[in-house]
Design a protein around this motif. Structure first.
Motif, PDB file in Angstrom:
ATOM      1  N   ARG A  78       0.842  -1.195   0.000  1.00  0.00           N
ATOM      2  CA  ARG A  78       0.000   0.000   0.000  1.00  0.00           C
ATOM      3  C   ARG A  78       0.881   1.248   0.000  1.00  0.00           C
ATOM      4  N   LYS A  79       0.524   2.211  -0.836  1.00  0.00           N
ATOM      5  CA  LYS A  79       1.304   3.444  -0.903  1.00  0.00           C
ATOM      6  C   LYS A  79       1.236   4.199   0.419  1.00  0.00           C
ATOM      7  N   VAL A  80       2.395   4.657   0.890  1.00  0.00           N
ATOM      8  CA  VAL A  80       2.450   5.426   2.136  1.00  0.00           C
ATOM      9  C   VAL A  80       2.857   6.876   1.864  1.00  0.00           C
ATOM     10  N   GLN A  81       2.993   7.205   0.584  1.00  0.00           N
ATOM     11  CA  GLN A  81       3.298   8.576   0.183  1.00  0.00           C
ATOM     12  C   GLN A  81       2.574   8.816  -1.135  1.00  0.00           C
ATOM     13  N   ASP A  82       2.028   9.996  -1.317  1.00  0.00           N
ATOM     14  CA  ASP A  82       1.262  10.282  -2.525  1.00  0.00           C
ATOM     15  C   ASP A  82       2.089  10.029  -3.777  1.00  0.00           C
ATOM     16  N   SER A  83       1.461   9.369  -4.747  1.00  0.00           N
ATOM     17  CA  SER A  83       2.076   9.138  -6.046  1.00  0.00           C
ATOM     18  C   SER A  83       0.961   8.939  -7.065  1.00  0.00           C
ATOM     19  N   PRO A  84       1.123   9.502  -8.259  1.00  0.00           N
ATOM     20  CA  PRO A  84       0.096   9.297  -9.286  1.00  0.00           C
ATOM     21  C   PRO A  84       0.190   7.929  -9.952  1.00  0.00           C
ATOM     22  N   TYR A  85       1.227   7.153  -9.591  1.00  0.00           N
ATOM     23  CA  TYR A  85       1.458   5.876 -10.261  1.00  0.00           C
ATOM     24  C   TYR A  85       1.043   4.695  -9.384  1.00  0.00           C
ATOM     25  N   PRO A  86       0.555   3.620 -10.002  1.00  0.00           N
ATOM     26  CA  PRO A  86       0.279   2.387  -9.262  1.00  0.00           C
ATOM     27  C   PRO A  86       1.563   1.578  -9.078  1.00  0.00           C
ATOM     28  N   VAL A  87       1.452   0.448  -8.391  1.00  0.00           N
ATOM     29  CA  VAL A  87       2.565  -0.476  -8.172  1.00  0.00           C
ATOM     30  C   VAL A  87       2.215  -1.800  -8.835  1.00  0.00           C
ATOM     31  N   ASN A  88       3.185  -2.429  -9.471  1.00  0.00           N
ATOM     32  CA  ASN A  88       2.991  -3.731 -10.108  1.00  0.00           C
ATOM     33  C   ASN A  88       2.701  -4.778  -9.025  1.00  0.00           C
ATOM     34  N   PRO A  89       1.513  -5.383  -8.995  1.00  0.00           N
ATOM     35  CA  PRO A  89       1.184  -6.326  -7.918  1.00  0.00           C
ATOM     36  C   PRO A  89       2.077  -7.561  -7.909  1.00  0.00           C
ATOM     37  N   ALA A  90       2.410  -8.090  -9.098  1.00  0.00           N
ATOM     38  CA  ALA A  90       3.295  -9.247  -9.161  1.00  0.00           C
ATOM     39  C   ALA A  90       4.682  -8.866  -8.682  1.00  0.00           C
ATOM     40  N   GLY A  91       5.121  -7.670  -9.049  1.00  0.00           N
ATOM     41  CA  GLY A  91       6.442  -7.209  -8.631  1.00  0.00           C
ATOM     42  C   GLY A  91       6.570  -7.144  -7.133  1.00  0.00           C
ATOM     43  N   PHE A  92       5.570  -6.557  -6.486  1.00  0.00           N
ATOM     44  CA  PHE A  92       5.708  -6.398  -5.046  1.00  0.00           C
ATOM     45  C   PHE A  92       5.543  -7.709  -4.303  1.00  0.00           C
ATOM     46  N   LEU A  93       4.748  -8.639  -4.820  1.00  0.00           N
ATOM     47  CA  LEU A  93       4.604  -9.930  -4.143  1.00  0.00           C
ATOM     48  C   LEU A  93       5.956 -10.626  -4.045  1.00  0.00           C
ATOM     49  N   ILE A  94       6.686 -10.674  -5.139  1.00  0.00           N
ATOM     50  CA  ILE A  94       7.998 -11.325  -5.146  1.00  0.00           C
ATOM     51  C   ILE A  94       8.937 -10.627  -4.164  1.00  0.00           C
ATOM     52  N   HIS A  95       8.981  -9.306  -4.243  1.00  0.00           N
ATOM     53  CA  HIS A  95       9.960  -8.552  -3.469  1.00  0.00           C
ATOM     54  C   HIS A  95       9.625  -8.527  -1.986  1.00  0.00           C
ATOM     55  N   SER A  96       8.345  -8.385  -1.661  1.00  0.00           N
ATOM     56  CA  SER A  96       7.973  -8.241  -0.254  1.00  0.00           C
ATOM     57  C   SER A  96       8.359  -9.464   0.563  1.00  0.00           C
ATOM     58  N   CYS A  97       8.195 -10.651  -0.002  1.00  0.00           N
ATOM     59  CA  CYS A  97       8.498 -11.840   0.793  1.00  0.00           C
ATOM     60  C   CYS A  97      10.001 -12.019   0.977  1.00  0.00           C
ATOM     61  N   VAL A  98      10.800 -11.625  -0.018  1.00  0.00           N
ATOM     62  CA  VAL A  98      12.254 -11.725   0.134  1.00  0.00           C
ATOM     63  C   VAL A  98      12.743 -10.705   1.159  1.00  0.00           C
ATOM     64  N   HIS A  99      12.258  -9.463   1.045  1.00  0.00           N
ATOM     65  CA  HIS A  99      12.625  -8.450   2.037  1.00  0.00           C
ATOM     66  C   HIS A  99      12.219  -8.896   3.445  1.00  0.00           C
ATOM     67  N   GLY A 100      11.017  -9.472   3.570  1.00  0.00           N
ATOM     68  CA  GLY A 100      10.523  -9.861   4.875  1.00  0.00           C
ATOM     69  C   GLY A 100      11.307 -10.991   5.512  1.00  0.00           C
ATOM     70  N   ALA A 101      11.867 -11.865   4.672  1.00  0.00           N
ATOM     71  CA  ALA A 101      12.569 -13.040   5.192  1.00  0.00           C
ATOM     72  C   ALA A 101      14.056 -12.812   5.406  1.00  0.00           C
ATOM     73  N   ARG A 102      14.606 -11.790   4.761  1.00  0.00           N
ATOM     74  CA  ARG A 102      16.055 -11.595   4.767  1.00  0.00           C
ATOM     75  C   ARG A 102      16.439 -10.225   5.309  1.00  0.00           C
ATOM     76  N   ALA A 103      17.097 -10.183   6.459  1.00  0.00           N
ATOM     77  CA  ALA A 103      17.553  -8.912   7.019  1.00  0.00           C
ATOM     78  C   ALA A 103      18.598  -8.244   6.130  1.00  0.00           C
ATOM     79  N   ASP A 104      19.313  -9.048   5.346  1.00  0.00           N
ATOM     80  CA  ASP A 104      20.364  -8.510   4.473  1.00  0.00           C
ATOM     81  C   ASP A 104      19.824  -8.069   3.117  1.00  0.00           C
ATOM     82  N   ALA A 105      18.528  -8.221   2.886  1.00  0.00           N
ATOM     83  CA  ALA A 105      17.940  -7.906   1.577  1.00  0.00           C
ATOM     84  C   ALA A 105      17.566  -6.428   1.512  1.00  0.00           C
TER      85      ALA A 105
END
Length: 252
Positions: A78-105
């Motif tokens: 979910r956007k936490v700062q105003d932006s006129p652009y959407p976010v790629n849902p497939a893109g964020f699904l892949i990235h969010s789980c890697v960021h969430g699982a890896r402190a070094d990511a």
């Protein structure tokens, strides 16, 4: 007041520097021909303790992306700062789980390059036939194709498959790298892409010569030696100078 000035005034100096580096990373991906119109993505975790991330404005070409146009989202996309652009849902699904699982990511990069997808479709994956593959094979994992990455059920599979590795080959899909910084993730992708390009070309020729396992076992030690212990940071200043000559404006 420009958009860049407005965003810069709203974020910390550390976030602004990350935005500049991530925007540069997007433009370098375009410069080296790894972009897929607007359909791949690079994300970076915002410093400061909150689970906020920067990702590309969906619909903008990578060669156009600037520090101020990057979209800030939370762990649910979910956007936490105003932006006129959407976010790629497939893109964020892949990235969010890697960021969430890896402190070094700190940064996660994903591409659909032709060479990367070609090798991802080969049963044996990356072959030990080049110096680039020598480095990649020291920290490589594979993830089987489950369709376009839109389903929450795929997240635990991605986390399981990448483990603590730097390089992830998404079978029938493309390449993914993890780094503490955009510089590290970019350098890893440069090597990953080169290994795939060399492999595709070599397979069109004669018999391939595999690198012996006893040599492959030296990779981790020799990576540190080759980069003077700096990893991706060694080449990053030169890459930014190249961008400043060829495609300036990313820091706006």
């Amino acid at each position: 007041m420009s958009a860049a000035s407005t965003v810069r005034d709203q974020v910390s100096p550390e976030e602004w520097q990350l935005r500049v580096d991530l925007a540069a990373c997007y433009r370098l991906v375009a410069r080296y021909g790894w972009d897929d119109l607007v359909f791949t993505h690079i994300s970076a975790k915002v410093p400061g303790g909150q689970e906020h991330f920067l990702i590309n404005p969906y619909g903008m070409m990578f060669e156009e992306i600037t520090a101020s146009s990057l979209v800030k989202v939370d762990a649910q996309g979910r956007k936490v700062q105003d932006s006129p652009y959407p976010v790629n849902p497939a893109g964020f699904l892949i990235h969010s789980c890697v960021h969430g699982a890896r402190a070094d990511a700190g940064c996660v990069m994903h591409t659909h390059s032709l060479n990367g997808v070609a090798v991802s479709a080969q049963r044996d994956g990356v072959l030990p036939i080049s110096q680039q593959a020598f480095f990649v094979l020291s920290s490589l994992a594979y993830h089987d194709y489950e369709g376009v990455a839109l389903l929450e059920d795929e997240k635990p599979h991605l986390v399981r498959d990448i483990g603590a590795k730097t390089f992830l080959m998404l079978r029938n899909h493309g390449l993914l790298t993890v780094g503490k910084t955009p510089a590290e993730a970019f350098m890893a992708m440069y090597i990953f892409e080169a290994a795939c390009a060399v492999q595709v070309r070599a397979q069109a020729g004669g018999e391939l010569i595999p690198i012996p396992q006893k040599i492959l076992d030296l990779a981790t030690q020799q990576i540190a030696q080759v980069t003077l212990g700096m990893g991706g940071a060694l080449a990053w200043p030169a890459l930014l100078r190249k961008l400043d000559r060829d495609n300036p404006g990313y820091a706006g």
